[in-house]
Design a protein around this motif. Structure first.
Motif, PDB file in Angstrom:
ATOM      1  N   THR A 110     -21.212 -63.129 -35.944  1.00  0.00           N
ATOM      2  CA  THR A 110     -22.494 -63.753 -36.242  1.00  0.00           C
ATOM      3  C   THR A 110     -22.239 -65.209 -36.665  1.00  0.00           C
ATOM      4  O   THR A 110     -21.158 -65.546 -37.146  1.00  0.00           O
TER       5      THR A 110
ATOM      6  N   PHE B  40     -30.844 -53.708 -37.111  1.00  0.00           N
ATOM      7  CA  PHE B  40     -30.066 -54.897 -36.756  1.00  0.00           C
ATOM      8  C   PHE B  40     -30.764 -55.707 -35.660  1.00  0.00           C
ATOM      9  O   PHE B  40     -30.651 -56.935 -35.631  1.00  0.00           O
ATOM     10  N   GLN B  41     -31.483 -55.021 -34.774  1.00  0.00           N
ATOM     11  CA  GLN B  41     -32.267 -55.760 -33.777  1.00  0.00           C
ATOM     12  C   GLN B  41     -33.364 -56.578 -34.452  1.00  0.00           C
ATOM     13  O   GLN B  41     -33.627 -57.712 -34.070  1.00  0.00           O
TER      14      GLN B  41
ATOM     15  N   VAL C  19     -29.799 -49.168 -35.373  1.00  0.00           N
ATOM     16  CA  VAL C  19     -29.825 -50.142 -34.281  1.00  0.00           C
ATOM     17  C   VAL C  19     -31.089 -50.995 -34.343  1.00  0.00           C
ATOM     18  O   VAL C  19     -31.033 -52.236 -34.225  1.00  0.00           O
TER      19      VAL C  19
ATOM     20  N   PHE D 278     -28.884 -52.570 -26.056  1.00  0.00           N
ATOM     21  CA  PHE D 278     -27.938 -53.051 -27.058  1.00  0.00           C
ATOM     22  C   PHE D 278     -26.525 -52.709 -26.611  1.00  0.00           C
ATOM     23  O   PHE D 278     -26.303 -51.768 -25.839  1.00  0.00           O
TER      24      PHE D 278
ATOM     25  N   ASN E 136     -21.780 -56.546 -32.369  1.00  0.00           N
ATOM     26  CA  ASN E 136     -21.986 -55.254 -31.719  1.00  0.00           C
ATOM     27  C   ASN E 136     -21.749 -54.174 -32.761  1.00  0.00           C
ATOM     28  O   ASN E 136     -20.908 -54.323 -33.639  1.00  0.00           O
ATOM     29  N   LEU E 137     -22.486 -53.087 -32.669  1.00  0.00           N
ATOM     30  CA  LEU E 137     -22.303 -51.969 -33.586  1.00  0.00           C
ATOM     31  C   LEU E 137     -21.340 -50.938 -33.000  1.00  0.00           C
ATOM     32  O   LEU E 137     -21.137 -50.883 -31.788  1.00  0.00           O
TER      33      LEU E 137
ATOM     34  N   CYS F 151     -19.094 -58.863 -28.247  1.00  0.00           N
ATOM     35  CA  CYS F 151     -19.046 -59.874 -29.306  1.00  0.00           C
ATOM     36  C   CYS F 151     -17.833 -60.790 -29.161  1.00  0.00           C
ATOM     37  O   CYS F 151     -16.802 -60.410 -28.601  1.00  0.00           O
TER      38      CYS F 151
ATOM     39  N   LEU G 259     -27.848 -58.808 -33.217  1.00  0.00           N
ATOM     40  CA  LEU G 259     -27.047 -58.189 -32.175  1.00  0.00           C
ATOM     41  C   LEU G 259     -26.880 -59.094 -30.965  1.00  0.00           C
ATOM     42  O   LEU G 259     -27.806 -59.792 -30.551  1.00  0.00           O
ATOM     43  N   SER G 260     -25.688 -59.056 -30.398  1.00  0.00           N
ATOM     44  CA  SER G 260     -25.403 -59.782 -29.164  1.00  0.00           C
ATOM     45  C   SER G 260     -25.739 -58.906 -27.965  1.00  0.00           C
ATOM     46  O   SER G 260     -25.535 -57.683 -28.009  1.00  0.00           O
TER      47      SER G 260
ATOM     48  N   ALA H 176     -22.840 -51.479 -27.798  1.00  0.00           N
ATOM     49  CA  ALA H 176     -22.235 -50.742 -28.904  1.00  0.00           C
ATOM     50  C   ALA H 176     -21.065 -49.918 -28.399  1.00  0.00           C
ATOM     51  O   ALA H 176     -20.831 -49.791 -27.194  1.00  0.00           O
TER      52      ALA H 176
END
Length: 585
Positions: free
Chosen positions: A285, A189-190, A186, A48, A211-212, A200, A195-196, A50
């Motif tokens: 998003t 959101f996955q 995480v 991911f 992205n977080l 982002c 998530l990208s 972040a």
């Protein structure tokens, strides 16, 4: 206590970019970001992207500020941001006239996993316990207030700060917005496929998700004399509004119903020429960015310069509303409209004025927008240099009437003082009440225990209102707010979701289970069921002592004629209480 004028007195940001608000702004203006790919982090099966703060950086900063003790990373970041903000103003944090408000979505949720818990007590997962740990460091005698209103928490917390100051009970309010990342957040959101896998790109045609990020940001609000130098030189909230889509718990309205309603409220009487820009939620998003573009177009704001900051910090959840407000204030002070990092070509259906380059501005105010799960939407206008009182401030407390009440415990149901006959107990009783009193809303079966309890209580309450007052059900309402206060928030749903990610050989994160780990989903469920488009809000405190006052403060807001809600607490499925009412002006 003379309220005077409510202004921002001090602030501080702790983020992966830098320590301090001005230092963070400088990094943003230089185009810096700490977004990067984490592969194999916490043994999660998917990588991911972040923005995260190294523990060593936090440790060093805490040592410099003499912050010692057994605090979690989340608590240390929150204490650090608040302590450094308070160092800049002559305020004694131990005074009773100082209130702390914590804005967060999940707080210490990581320690729900025993492998993460270490020496910390399991009770530290409760938002109320987290907040008390933070305020104890400051020796503050007041019960802290926690705002847990999904992505708009940071803006809702600032609105609550203004309400608390308007009440006359406090002279200063310290708002802390904070969140840290964990496997819980995480993976959730996955599971939503939100998530990208790259940095982002807000509002861009090639955006693939968010992205977080993690951060802590603090604003100190206080009352100063109108016409004083402090009033002329500091920022204040001119007006604010929170409105609900009443559309879906995890997908925004396609016609931007809630966002437009919030914008309509705050733009009434506002000179658009004074606005430097609108700082958008801009999560990158597909649906959020489209909704915000629709809202700007519908409200005639397509030409207003717009930007988003997620490309620099990621989505910092409960911190974002505070952090992005502060960066926007710095930008206006610098006569700058910051670039939207990651944006290249417009990828929304409505034309909006967003750019990947910094631009100049002479504006002295800005509009801040955010949206969140549960259908909530917030819009605030911040202004600097005005000597008159912000138009949203109330001149006096609002008088109200309690019209209907419902109390539910595991073995008792009382509606307007009349006890109903029940033949079962606990969650079985709630299911029986659904069959006998509702029966036509099968979404009930998907709800978590908190939502089931609140849903049944609200149905009994609204049916009592309909029968005695002839109020039509499901006809829609724009001026009714939904406000709940509790201690354990969504702890039952948190435990359920944690079970889905606890073991690597039995890993199946559920998107529906994750959504219900946000306690404000309860307010969204009630708004959707009844087509309520007013304010929705979830707050967390240790006891129901202040519930009526908190509801009354919401009732004083422009555009709100009644409030449904109250105390709702469910620590486990055998131990719960709902004590709710309808109050009207």
């Amino acid at each position: 206590m003379d309220r005077g004028m409510i202004v921002k007195l001090s602030d501080y940001i702790v983020s992966p970019l830098a320590m301090g608000t001005q230092a963070n702004y400088k990094c943003v203006k230089e185009g810096q970001t700490r977004l990067c790919t984490y592969a194999g982090k916490w043994n999660l099966p998917e990588p991911f992207v972040a923005s995260m703060i190294d523990d060593d950086v936090i440790d060093a900063a805490c040592a410099e500020s003499n912050i010692t003790g057994e605090y979690t990373k989340f608590e240390r970041m929150a204490i650090l941001a608040a302590s450094r903000a308070l160092q800049r103003v002559p305020i004694r944090s131990a005074d009773k006239e100082v209130l702390f408000i914590l804005s967060t979505t999940k707080g210490n949720i990581g320690i729900l996993d025993e492998q993460w818990r270490g020496a910390y007590s399991p009770s530290r997962v409760l938002l109320t316990e987290t907040a008390k740990q933070i305020t104890r460091w400051f020796h503050n005698p007041n019960t802290p207030l926690v705002v847990c209103n999904a992505c708009i928490s940071g803006l809702s917390a600032q609105i609550e700060a203004v309400r608390a100051l308007e009440s006359g009970l406090y002279r200063y309010v310290v708002v802390i917005g904070a969140d840290v990342l964990s496997p819980f957040i995480v993976s959730g959101f996955q599971s939503l496929k939100a998530l990208s896998d790259s940095c982002c790109r807000p509002f861009d045609e090639d955006r693939t998700g968010l992205n977080l990020g993690e951060a802590a940001a603090c604003i100190v609000y206080g009352c100063v004399a109108e016409g004083s130098e402090e009033a002329r030189e500091n920022w204040h909230i001119t007006c604010s509004a929170v409105r609900n889509d009443a559309f879906h718990t995890s997908t925004p309205s396609k016609i931007a119903e809630g966002a437009c309603a919030a914008l309509k409220q705050v733009l009434s009487g506002q000179k658009l020429s004074e606005l430097a820009f609108v700082n958008l939620h801009g999560t990158a998003t597909l649906f959020n960015d489209e909704m915000e573009a629709v809202a700007l177009d519908r409200m005639g704001l397509s030409s207003l310069p717009a930007n988003g900051l997620k490309g620099y910090f990621g989505h910092t959840l409960g911190a974002s509303g505070v952090l992005e407000t502060l960066i926007s204030m710095e930008a206006v002070d610098d006569h700058t409209i910051l670039a939207t990092k990651g944006f290249d070509a417009l990828g929304v259906s409505r034309k909006i004025n967003v750019s990947n380059r910094h631009r100049q501005t002479d504006g002295r105010a800005f509009l801040k927008m955010m949206a969140g799960f549960g259908g909530c939407n917030a819009a605030l206008i911040f202004e600097k240099g005005e000597e008159v009182s912000p138009k949203h401030q109330a001149a006096h407390r609002t008088s109200f009437d309690i019209t209907h009440t419902v109390k539910i415990t595991p073995r008792e149901v009382v509606v307007d003082g009349v006890q109903l006959a029940v033949t079962s107990a606990g969650m079985s009783m709630l299911k029986d009440l659904y069959h006998t009193c509702v029966g036509d809303y099968p979404k009930f079966y998907k709800m978590d225990p908190l939502c089931k309890l609140g849903f049944i209580a609200s149905e009994l309450l609204l049916e009592a209102e309909a029968k005695t007052e002839g109020v039509a059900r499901f006809s829609g309402c724009d001026d009714r707010a939904v406000v709940f206060v509790g201690r354990s928030a969504s702890l039952c749903a948190d435990r359920l979701y944690q079970q889905t990610i606890q073991h690597a050989d039995d890993y199946f994160p559920s998107p529906s289970a994750f959504i219900y780990t946000l306690p404000n989903i309860l307010t969204g469920e009630i708004a959707i069921r009844n087509q309520y488009h007013g304010e929705t809000l979830y707050l967390s405190q240790d006891s129901p002592q202040a519930v009526n006052r908190l509801m009354e403060q919401v009732l004083s807001s422009p555009g709100t004629a009644s409030v449904i809600g109250g105390w709702i607490e469910i620590a486990n499925t055998d131990e719960f209480e709902a004590n709710i009412s309808i109050i009207r002006k």
